[in-house]
Write a protein that holds these residues in place. Structure first.
Motif, PDB file in Angstrom:
ATOM      1  N   CYS A   1      34.773  45.499  -0.147  1.00  0.00           N
ATOM      2  CA  CYS A   1      33.521  45.571   0.947  1.00  0.00           C
ATOM      3  C   CYS A   1      32.154  45.807   0.406  1.00  0.00           C
ATOM      4  N   GLU A   2      31.071  45.521   1.125  1.00  0.00           N
ATOM      5  CA  GLU A   2      29.762  45.754   0.697  1.00  0.00           C
ATOM      6  C   GLU A   2      29.269  44.616  -0.212  1.00  0.00           C
ATOM      7  N   SER A   3      28.289  43.850   0.035  1.00  0.00           N
ATOM      8  CA  SER A   3      27.944  42.663  -0.482  1.00  0.00           C
ATOM      9  C   SER A   3      27.715  43.084  -2.036  1.00  0.00           C
ATOM     10  N   LEU A   4      26.879  43.942  -2.224  1.00  0.00           N
ATOM     11  CA  LEU A   4      26.467  44.344  -3.601  1.00  0.00           C
ATOM     12  C   LEU A   4      27.527  44.642  -4.547  1.00  0.00           C
ATOM     13  N   VAL A   5      28.521  45.152  -3.860  1.00  0.00           N
ATOM     14  CA  VAL A   5      29.701  45.583  -4.606  1.00  0.00           C
ATOM     15  C   VAL A   5      30.573  44.295  -4.845  1.00  0.00           C
ATOM     16  N   ILE A   6      30.625  43.374  -3.920  1.00  0.00           N
ATOM     17  CA  ILE A   6      31.290  42.195  -3.806  1.00  0.00           C
ATOM     18  C   ILE A   6      30.829  41.323  -5.113  1.00  0.00           C
ATOM     19  N   LEU A   7      29.266  41.301  -5.309  1.00  0.00           N
ATOM     20  CA  LEU A   7      28.674  40.463  -6.394  1.00  0.00           C
ATOM     21  C   LEU A   7      28.981  41.085  -7.620  1.00  0.00           C
ATOM     22  N   GLU A   8      29.232  42.198  -7.679  1.00  0.00           N
ATOM     23  CA  GLU A   8      29.505  42.924  -9.169  1.00  0.00           C
ATOM     24  C   GLU A   8      31.083  42.568  -9.381  1.00  0.00           C
ATOM     25  N   TYR A   9      31.717  42.456  -8.345  1.00  0.00           N
ATOM     26  CA  TYR A   9      33.407  42.250  -8.573  1.00  0.00           C
ATOM     27  C   TYR A   9      33.432  40.825  -8.866  1.00  0.00           C
ATOM     28  N   ILE A  10      32.674  40.073  -8.224  1.00  0.00           N
ATOM     29  CA  ILE A  10      32.854  38.598  -8.566  1.00  0.00           C
ATOM     30  C   ILE A  10      32.497  38.328 -10.033  1.00  0.00           C
ATOM     31  N   ASP A  11      31.271  38.901 -10.402  1.00  0.00           N
ATOM     32  CA  ASP A  11      30.578  38.818 -11.528  1.00  0.00           C
ATOM     33  C   ASP A  11      31.743  39.216 -12.948  1.00  0.00           C
ATOM     34  N   GLU A  12      32.314  40.241 -12.804  1.00  0.00           N
ATOM     35  CA  GLU A  12      33.515  40.910 -13.533  1.00  0.00           C
ATOM     36  C   GLU A  12      34.581  40.384 -13.414  1.00  0.00           C
TER      37      GLU A  12
ATOM     38  N   ASP B   1      18.194  37.398  -8.079  1.00  0.00           N
ATOM     39  CA  ASP B   1      17.915  36.123  -7.353  1.00  0.00           C
ATOM     40  C   ASP B   1      18.933  35.880  -6.032  1.00  0.00           C
ATOM     41  N   VAL B   2      20.327  36.168  -6.546  1.00  0.00           N
ATOM     42  CA  VAL B   2      21.262  35.920  -5.568  1.00  0.00           C
ATOM     43  C   VAL B   2      21.144  37.013  -4.242  1.00  0.00           C
ATOM     44  N   VAL B   3      20.868  38.175  -4.769  1.00  0.00           N
ATOM     45  CA  VAL B   3      20.700  39.142  -3.957  1.00  0.00           C
ATOM     46  C   VAL B   3      19.329  38.954  -2.807  1.00  0.00           C
ATOM     47  N   ARG B   4      18.367  38.520  -3.331  1.00  0.00           N
ATOM     48  CA  ARG B   4      17.165  38.035  -2.494  1.00  0.00           C
ATOM     49  C   ARG B   4      17.057  37.035  -1.866  1.00  0.00           C
ATOM     50  N   VAL B   5      17.402  35.829  -2.203  1.00  0.00           N
ATOM     51  CA  VAL B   5      17.313  34.547  -2.005  1.00  0.00           C
ATOM     52  C   VAL B   5      17.730  34.387  -0.542  1.00  0.00           C
ATOM     53  N   PRO B   6      18.643  34.859  -0.058  1.00  0.00           N
ATOM     54  CA  PRO B   6      19.086  34.495   1.455  1.00  0.00           C
ATOM     55  C   PRO B   6      17.875  34.802   2.589  1.00  0.00           C
ATOM     56  N   PHE B   7      17.054  35.865   2.154  1.00  0.00           N
ATOM     57  CA  PHE B   7      16.079  36.236   3.221  1.00  0.00           C
ATOM     58  C   PHE B   7      14.816  35.152   2.944  1.00  0.00           C
ATOM     59  N   VAL B   8      14.979  34.169   1.940  1.00  0.00           N
ATOM     60  CA  VAL B   8      13.882  33.020   2.070  1.00  0.00           C
ATOM     61  C   VAL B   8      14.030  32.309   3.260  1.00  0.00           C
ATOM     62  N   ALA B   9      15.342  32.252   3.931  1.00  0.00           N
ATOM     63  CA  ALA B   9      15.509  31.559   5.144  1.00  0.00           C
ATOM     64  C   ALA B   9      14.850  32.020   6.376  1.00  0.00           C
TER      65      ALA B   9
ATOM     66  N   ALA C   1      18.130  46.189 -12.386  1.00  0.00           N
ATOM     67  CA  ALA C   1      18.502  44.931 -11.233  1.00  0.00           C
ATOM     68  C   ALA C   1      18.934  45.713 -10.127  1.00  0.00           C
ATOM     69  N   ARG C   2      19.866  46.734 -10.225  1.00  0.00           N
ATOM     70  CA  ARG C   2      20.431  47.588  -9.276  1.00  0.00           C
ATOM     71  C   ARG C   2      19.451  48.028  -8.283  1.00  0.00           C
ATOM     72  N   PHE C   3      18.552  48.725  -9.113  1.00  0.00           N
ATOM     73  CA  PHE C   3      17.335  49.471  -8.423  1.00  0.00           C
ATOM     74  C   PHE C   3      16.627  48.500  -7.326  1.00  0.00           C
ATOM     75  N   TRP C   4      16.454  47.166  -7.679  1.00  0.00           N
ATOM     76  CA  TRP C   4      15.607  46.374  -6.934  1.00  0.00           C
ATOM     77  C   TRP C   4      16.624  45.742  -5.849  1.00  0.00           C
ATOM     78  N   ALA C   5      17.834  45.994  -6.233  1.00  0.00           N
ATOM     79  CA  ALA C   5      18.732  45.241  -4.978  1.00  0.00           C
ATOM     80  C   ALA C   5      18.827  46.077  -3.923  1.00  0.00           C
ATOM     81  N   ASP C   6      18.818  47.389  -4.212  1.00  0.00           N
ATOM     82  CA  ASP C   6      18.943  48.560  -3.625  1.00  0.00           C
ATOM     83  C   ASP C   6      17.734  48.445  -2.704  1.00  0.00           C
ATOM     84  N   TYR C   7      16.303  48.316  -3.186  1.00  0.00           N
ATOM     85  CA  TYR C   7      15.084  48.072  -2.453  1.00  0.00           C
ATOM     86  C   TYR C   7      15.172  46.878  -1.444  1.00  0.00           C
ATOM     87  N   VAL C   8      15.761  45.762  -2.012  1.00  0.00           N
ATOM     88  CA  VAL C   8      15.922  44.550  -0.776  1.00  0.00           C
ATOM     89  C   VAL C   8      16.794  45.121   0.280  1.00  0.00           C
TER      90      VAL C   8
END
Length: 219
Positions: free
Chosen positions: A56-67, A154-162, A93-100
């Motif tokens: 659960c939680e998207s940032l956790v999911i991203l790291e899980y996918i990456d690993e 980039d993965v964290v931020r780009v959905p907000f472009v829409a 990267a984690r700091f700026w993801a948290d900022y987003v």
């Protein structure tokens, strides 16, 4: 929840890794037993179910996918890890993801929900412009937030472009005037299949923002 930037970022990451998956859209107005069992703490999306276990939680999911799905050696250049290998770069990267997730999402939510013309809405407009400018400065002259390669932030931020179209319509400013490099970065990201096939139509996002405005803005 089709409009969720948090769900979109997970699907982009899976596409970047070439992982096949089954997408199950959930209604947050009528939460399924599967969702409630999988995320009993927050009861929200996204949730990744892998080998019968929920993440659960998207940032956790991203790291899980990456690993869990590291790049194949012969495809390492085409599909590197999302997070940088250097510990300090990972921390940034984690700091700026948290900022987003805390600053940008909060600004956008207030911008879409509050009544136009109210003092709180005017403050949301100023906060949004400031947040976009801050991210523009962090991007700098790089092609991507990690430098030359498309990666985690980039993965964290780009959905907000829409949501840029909705931001402009509801705030009355041109995003390209506030952060031209960020807009160019968004267009660059949309050239990737993983992003192009995942991002929600900006007009549909605007319609959703109007729905939120009608639901919350008059209160």
């Amino acid at each position: 929840m089709w409009v969720s930037p948090f769900g979109q970022r997970c699907r982009i990451a899976l596409a970047e890794k070439g992982v096949e998956y089954e997408y199950s859209e959930q209604s947050l107005a009528d939460k399924s037993d599967l969702l409630l069992r999988s995320n009993p703490v927050h009861k929200k999306v996204p949730v990744l179910l892998h080998a019968g276990r929920p993440v659960c939680e998207s940032l956790v999911i991203l790291e899980y996918i990456d690993e869990t799905w590291p790049p194949e050696p012969e495809k390492k250049k085409e599909s590197p890890r999302l997070l940088p290998s250097d510990p300090y770069a990972r921390a940034r990267a984690r700091f700026w993801a948290d900022y987003v997730d805390k600053k940008l999402f909060d600004c956008q939510t207030r911008l879409w929900k509050l009544r136009a013309g109210d003092a709180a809405h005017e403050q949301a407009k100023r906060d949004m412009a400031e947040a976009l400018g801050t991210l523009e400065a962090e991007l700098g002259e790089g092609d991507y937030f990690g430098g030359e390669a498309f990666g985690y932030l980039d993965v964290v931020r780009v959905p907000f472009v829409a949501g840029f179209h909705a931001d402009e319509r509801l705030a009355g400013f041109a995003v390209a005037e506030i952060c031209p490099r960020l807009v160019a970065w968004g267009e660059r990201c949309k050239g990737r299949d993983s992003v192009a096939k995942t991002l929600t139509d900006p007009e549909k996002v605007y319609e959703f923002a109007l729905y939120l405005k009608a639901k919350f803005g008059a209160k």
